[in-house]
Design a protein around this motif. Sequence first.
Motif, PDB file in Angstrom:
ATOM      1  N   ASP A  12       0.831  -1.203   0.000  1.00  0.00           N
ATOM      2  CA  ASP A  12       0.000   0.000   0.000  1.00  0.00           C
ATOM      3  C   ASP A  12       0.864   1.251   0.000  1.00  0.00           C
ATOM      4  O   ASP A  12       0.569   2.225  -0.691  1.00  0.00           O
ATOM      5  CB  ASP A  12      -0.922   0.021   1.228  1.00  0.00           C
ATOM      6  N   GLN A  13       1.938   1.227   0.776  1.00  0.00           N
ATOM      7  CA  GLN A  13       2.847   2.371   0.852  1.00  0.00           C
ATOM      8  C   GLN A  13       3.447   2.653  -0.524  1.00  0.00           C
ATOM      9  O   GLN A  13       3.539   3.797  -0.954  1.00  0.00           O
ATOM     10  CB  GLN A  13       3.960   2.077   1.871  1.00  0.00           C
ATOM     11  N   LYS A  14       3.837   1.583  -1.226  1.00  0.00           N
ATOM     12  CA  LYS A  14       4.432   1.732  -2.549  1.00  0.00           C
ATOM     13  C   LYS A  14       3.425   2.348  -3.521  1.00  0.00           C
ATOM     14  O   LYS A  14       3.762   3.220  -4.317  1.00  0.00           O
ATOM     15  CB  LYS A  14       4.889   0.363  -3.046  1.00  0.00           C
ATOM     16  N   LYS A  15       2.162   1.888  -3.444  1.00  0.00           N
ATOM     17  CA  LYS A  15       1.125   2.429  -4.326  1.00  0.00           C
ATOM     18  C   LYS A  15       0.899   3.918  -4.049  1.00  0.00           C
ATOM     19  O   LYS A  15       0.731   4.701  -4.980  1.00  0.00           O
ATOM     20  CB  LYS A  15      -0.184   1.664  -4.128  1.00  0.00           C
ATOM     21  N   LEU A  16       0.888   4.279  -2.774  1.00  0.00           N
ATOM     22  CA  LEU A  16       0.699   5.699  -2.426  1.00  0.00           C
ATOM     23  C   LEU A  16       1.841   6.545  -2.975  1.00  0.00           C
ATOM     24  O   LEU A  16       1.617   7.632  -3.510  1.00  0.00           O
ATOM     25  CB  LEU A  16       0.638   5.862  -0.897  1.00  0.00           C
ATOM     26  N   GLN A  17       3.053   6.049  -2.854  1.00  0.00           N
ATOM     27  CA  GLN A  17       4.209   6.811  -3.343  1.00  0.00           C
ATOM     28  C   GLN A  17       4.177   6.941  -4.862  1.00  0.00           C
ATOM     29  O   GLN A  17       4.495   7.997  -5.409  1.00  0.00           O
ATOM     30  CB  GLN A  17       5.510   6.132  -2.897  1.00  0.00           C
ATOM     31  N   GLU A  18       3.781   5.859  -5.550  1.00  0.00           N
ATOM     32  CA  GLU A  18       3.695   5.926  -7.007  1.00  0.00           C
ATOM     33  C   GLU A  18       2.613   6.909  -7.447  1.00  0.00           C
ATOM     34  O   GLU A  18       2.809   7.672  -8.398  1.00  0.00           O
ATOM     35  CB  GLU A  18       3.401   4.534  -7.580  1.00  0.00           C
ATOM     36  N   GLN A  19       1.479   6.891  -6.740  1.00  0.00           N
ATOM     37  CA  GLN A  19       0.400   7.820  -7.070  1.00  0.00           C
ATOM     38  C   GLN A  19       0.838   9.258  -6.856  1.00  0.00           C
ATOM     39  O   GLN A  19       0.574  10.136  -7.669  1.00  0.00           O
ATOM     40  CB  GLN A  19      -0.839   7.506  -6.208  1.00  0.00           C
ATOM     41  N   TYR A  20       1.557   9.492  -5.743  1.00  0.00           N
ATOM     42  CA  TYR A  20       2.044  10.835  -5.439  1.00  0.00           C
ATOM     43  C   TYR A  20       3.042  11.296  -6.498  1.00  0.00           C
ATOM     44  O   TYR A  20       2.981  12.430  -6.968  1.00  0.00           O
ATOM     45  CB  TYR A  20       2.702  10.837  -4.051  1.00  0.00           C
ATOM     46  N   ALA A  21       3.938  10.406  -6.908  1.00  0.00           N
ATOM     47  CA  ALA A  21       4.925  10.756  -7.930  1.00  0.00           C
ATOM     48  C   ALA A  21       4.229  11.064  -9.256  1.00  0.00           C
ATOM     49  O   ALA A  21       4.589  12.029  -9.944  1.00  0.00           O
ATOM     50  CB  ALA A  21       5.924   9.619  -8.103  1.00  0.00           C
ATOM     51  N   TYR A  22       3.224  10.266  -9.604  1.00  0.00           N
ATOM     52  CA  TYR A  22       2.494  10.489 -10.851  1.00  0.00           C
ATOM     53  C   TYR A  22       1.765  11.823 -10.815  1.00  0.00           C
ATOM     54  O   TYR A  22       1.797  12.583 -11.782  1.00  0.00           O
ATOM     55  CB  TYR A  22       1.515   9.331 -11.073  1.00  0.00           C
ATOM     56  N   ASP A  23       1.099  12.106  -9.696  1.00  0.00           N
ATOM     57  CA  ASP A  23       0.384  13.381  -9.559  1.00  0.00           C
ATOM     58  C   ASP A  23       1.346  14.560  -9.647  1.00  0.00           C
ATOM     59  O   ASP A  23       1.039  15.587 -10.243  1.00  0.00           O
ATOM     60  CB  ASP A  23      -0.375  13.433  -8.233  1.00  0.00           C
ATOM     61  N   THR A  24       2.527  14.415  -9.045  1.00  0.00           N
ATOM     62  CA  THR A  24       3.524  15.481  -9.070  1.00  0.00           C
ATOM     63  C   THR A  24       4.009  15.726 -10.499  1.00  0.00           C
ATOM     64  O   THR A  24       4.131  16.874 -10.933  1.00  0.00           O
ATOM     65  CB  THR A  24       4.719  15.120  -8.167  1.00  0.00           C
ATOM     66  N   LEU A  25       4.260  14.648 -11.238  1.00  0.00           N
ATOM     67  CA  LEU A  25       4.695  14.797 -12.631  1.00  0.00           C
ATOM     68  C   LEU A  25       3.610  15.439 -13.485  1.00  0.00           C
ATOM     69  O   LEU A  25       3.894  16.267 -14.353  1.00  0.00           O
ATOM     70  CB  LEU A  25       5.055  13.429 -13.220  1.00  0.00           C
ATOM     71  N   LYS A  26       2.356  15.049 -13.229  1.00  0.00           N
ATOM     72  CA  LYS A  26       1.240  15.635 -13.967  1.00  0.00           C
ATOM     73  C   LYS A  26       1.162  17.137 -13.703  1.00  0.00           C
ATOM     74  O   LYS A  26       1.000  17.930 -14.627  1.00  0.00           O
ATOM     75  CB  LYS A  26      -0.060  14.948 -13.530  1.00  0.00           C
ATOM     76  N   LEU A  27       1.275  17.515 -12.435  1.00  0.00           N
ATOM     77  CA  LEU A  27       1.215  18.931 -12.069  1.00  0.00           C
ATOM     78  C   LEU A  27       2.376  19.690 -12.711  1.00  0.00           C
ATOM     79  O   LEU A  27       2.191  20.782 -13.248  1.00  0.00           O
ATOM     80  CB  LEU A  27       1.259  19.081 -10.549  1.00  0.00           C
ATOM     81  N   ALA A  28       3.568  19.111 -12.667  1.00  0.00           N
ATOM     82  CA  ALA A  28       4.737  19.758 -13.271  1.00  0.00           C
ATOM     83  C   ALA A  28       4.520  19.957 -14.776  1.00  0.00           C
ATOM     84  O   ALA A  28       4.887  20.999 -15.324  1.00  0.00           O
ATOM     85  CB  ALA A  28       5.991  18.925 -13.018  1.00  0.00           C
ATOM     86  N   GLY A  29       3.922  18.975 -15.429  1.00  0.00           N
ATOM     87  CA  GLY A  29       3.643  19.095 -16.860  1.00  0.00           C
ATOM     88  C   GLY A  29       2.654  20.209 -17.152  1.00  0.00           C
ATOM     89  O   GLY A  29       2.840  20.977 -18.100  1.00  0.00           O
ATOM     90  N   VAL A  30       1.623  20.309 -16.338  1.00  0.00           N
ATOM     91  CA  VAL A  30       0.622  21.366 -16.525  1.00  0.00           C
ATOM     92  C   VAL A  30       1.253  22.736 -16.306  1.00  0.00           C
ATOM     93  O   VAL A  30       1.043  23.664 -17.098  1.00  0.00           O
ATOM     94  CB  VAL A  30      -0.579  21.153 -15.571  1.00  0.00           C
TER      95      VAL A  30
END
Length: 49
Positions: A12-30
Amino acid sequence: MFGGPGGPSGEDQKKLQEQYAYDTLKLAGVVAGVLWVSPIVFHFIKRQF
């Protein structure tokens, strides 16, 4: 959230970290897209007036 007995499992911890990293990359792209487009938009608006 993390203070309870047992806490989240490693998976679960790994999934949360991956989701956070993905959201961060998405925000950076925007943000990068907005910063790249905004001077073009301002220049276009300026030419209209």
